[in-house]
Design a protein around this motif. Sequence first.
Motif, PDB file in Angstrom:
ATOM      1  N   CYS A  11       0.815  -1.225   0.000  1.00  0.00           N
ATOM      2  CA  CYS A  11       0.000   0.000   0.000  1.00  0.00           C
ATOM      3  C   CYS A  11       0.845   1.271   0.000  1.00  0.00           C
ATOM      4  CB  CYS A  11      -0.942   0.009   1.195  1.00  0.00           C
ATOM      5  SG  CYS A  11      -2.186  -1.294   1.140  1.00  0.00           S
ATOM      6  N   VAL A  12       1.963   1.247   0.705  1.00  0.00           N
ATOM      7  CA  VAL A  12       2.813   2.445   0.764  1.00  0.00           C
ATOM      8  C   VAL A  12       4.103   2.272  -0.048  1.00  0.00           C
ATOM      9  CG1 VAL A  12       1.876   3.206   2.970  1.00  0.00           C
ATOM     10  CG2 VAL A  12       3.956   1.815   2.943  1.00  0.00           C
ATOM     11  N   HIS A  13       4.224   1.135  -0.732  1.00  0.00           N
ATOM     12  CA  HIS A  13       5.369   0.876  -1.617  1.00  0.00           C
ATOM     13  C   HIS A  13       6.707   0.982  -0.885  1.00  0.00           C
ATOM     14  CE1 HIS A  13       2.403   0.989  -4.771  1.00  0.00           C
ATOM     15  NE2 HIS A  13       2.048   2.198  -4.386  1.00  0.00           N
ATOM     16  N   LYS A  14       6.771   0.374   0.304  1.00  0.00           N
ATOM     17  CA  LYS A  14       8.003   0.362   1.095  1.00  0.00           C
ATOM     18  C   LYS A  14       8.341  -1.073   1.463  1.00  0.00           C
ATOM     19  CE  LYS A  14       8.363   4.882   1.873  1.00  0.00           C
ATOM     20  NZ  LYS A  14       9.392   5.656   1.238  1.00  0.00           N
ATOM     21  N   THR A  15       9.622  -1.414   1.335  1.00  0.00           N
ATOM     22  CA  THR A  15      10.058  -2.739   1.764  1.00  0.00           C
ATOM     23  C   THR A  15      10.195  -2.752   3.284  1.00  0.00           C
ATOM     24  OG1 THR A  15      12.414  -2.238   1.648  1.00  0.00           O
ATOM     25  CG2 THR A  15      11.370  -3.073  -0.382  1.00  0.00           C
ATOM     26  N   PHE A  16      10.158  -3.942   3.847  1.00  0.00           N
ATOM     27  CA  PHE A  16      10.367  -4.054   5.284  1.00  0.00           C
ATOM     28  C   PHE A  16      11.769  -3.573   5.652  1.00  0.00           C
ATOM     29  CE2 PHE A  16       7.138  -7.770   5.360  1.00  0.00           C
ATOM     30  CZ  PHE A  16       6.085  -6.882   5.350  1.00  0.00           C
ATOM     31  N   GLU A  17      12.723  -3.765   4.763  1.00  0.00           N
ATOM     32  CA  GLU A  17      14.081  -3.270   5.000  1.00  0.00           C
ATOM     33  C   GLU A  17      14.064  -1.750   5.176  1.00  0.00           C
ATOM     34  OE1 GLU A  17      17.848  -3.822   5.983  1.00  0.00           O
ATOM     35  OE2 GLU A  17      16.737  -5.530   5.202  1.00  0.00           O
ATOM     36  N   GLY A  35       0.834  -0.574   7.037  1.00  0.00           N
ATOM     37  CA  GLY A  35       0.000  -1.435   7.853  1.00  0.00           C
ATOM     38  C   GLY A  35      -1.351  -0.864   8.225  1.00  0.00           C
ATOM     39  N   LEU A  36      -1.681   0.311   7.718  1.00  0.00           N
ATOM     40  CA  LEU A  36      -2.931   0.958   8.098  1.00  0.00           C
ATOM     41  C   LEU A  36      -4.002   0.921   7.019  1.00  0.00           C
ATOM     42  CD1 LEU A  36      -1.511   4.112   9.900  1.00  0.00           C
ATOM     43  CD2 LEU A  36      -2.392   2.021  10.938  1.00  0.00           C
ATOM     44  N   GLU A  37      -3.603   0.765   5.768  1.00  0.00           N
ATOM     45  CA  GLU A  37      -4.590   0.818   4.687  1.00  0.00           C
ATOM     46  C   GLU A  37      -5.339  -0.506   4.550  1.00  0.00           C
ATOM     47  OE1 GLU A  37      -4.646   2.065   0.043  1.00  0.00           O
ATOM     48  OE2 GLU A  37      -3.343   3.170   1.397  1.00  0.00           O
ATOM     49  N   CYS A  38      -4.746  -1.506   3.963  1.00  0.00           N
ATOM     50  CA  CYS A  38      -5.435  -2.801   3.804  1.00  0.00           C
ATOM     51  C   CYS A  38      -5.171  -3.721   4.989  1.00  0.00           C
ATOM     52  CB  CYS A  38      -5.041  -3.474   2.492  1.00  0.00           C
ATOM     53  SG  CYS A  38      -3.475  -4.371   2.544  1.00  0.00           S
ATOM     54  N   GLU A  39      -4.114  -3.453   5.737  1.00  0.00           N
ATOM     55  CA  GLU A  39      -3.690  -4.204   6.924  1.00  0.00           C
ATOM     56  C   GLU A  39      -3.195  -5.611   6.624  1.00  0.00           C
ATOM     57  OE1 GLU A  39      -6.604  -3.924  10.056  1.00  0.00           O
ATOM     58  OE2 GLU A  39      -6.599  -1.740   9.972  1.00  0.00           O
TER      59      GLU A  39
END
Length: 67
Positions: A11-17, A35-39
């Motif tokens: 959703c935010v186009h960010k890797t966990f890294e 973690g807030l949009e689709c969860e």
Amino acid sequence: MCDEQVNRCECVHKTFEELKVFASLEAAQQATGCGLECEGCLPYLKLMFTSGETVFELDDPRLAAYE
């Protein structure tokens, strides 16, 4: 286990890294909205901030503790 891996918040186009640089899940959410949009990645994010890992099997059995 399956062959699929999860390593990002789509959703935010960010890797966990990239998100691992934040001190906590709450700080990452406040700064990026992860973690807030689709969860869908929320259990993975919780596991990441607990374990320090940034790539997970889609059906990682540890996720049950974070759902």
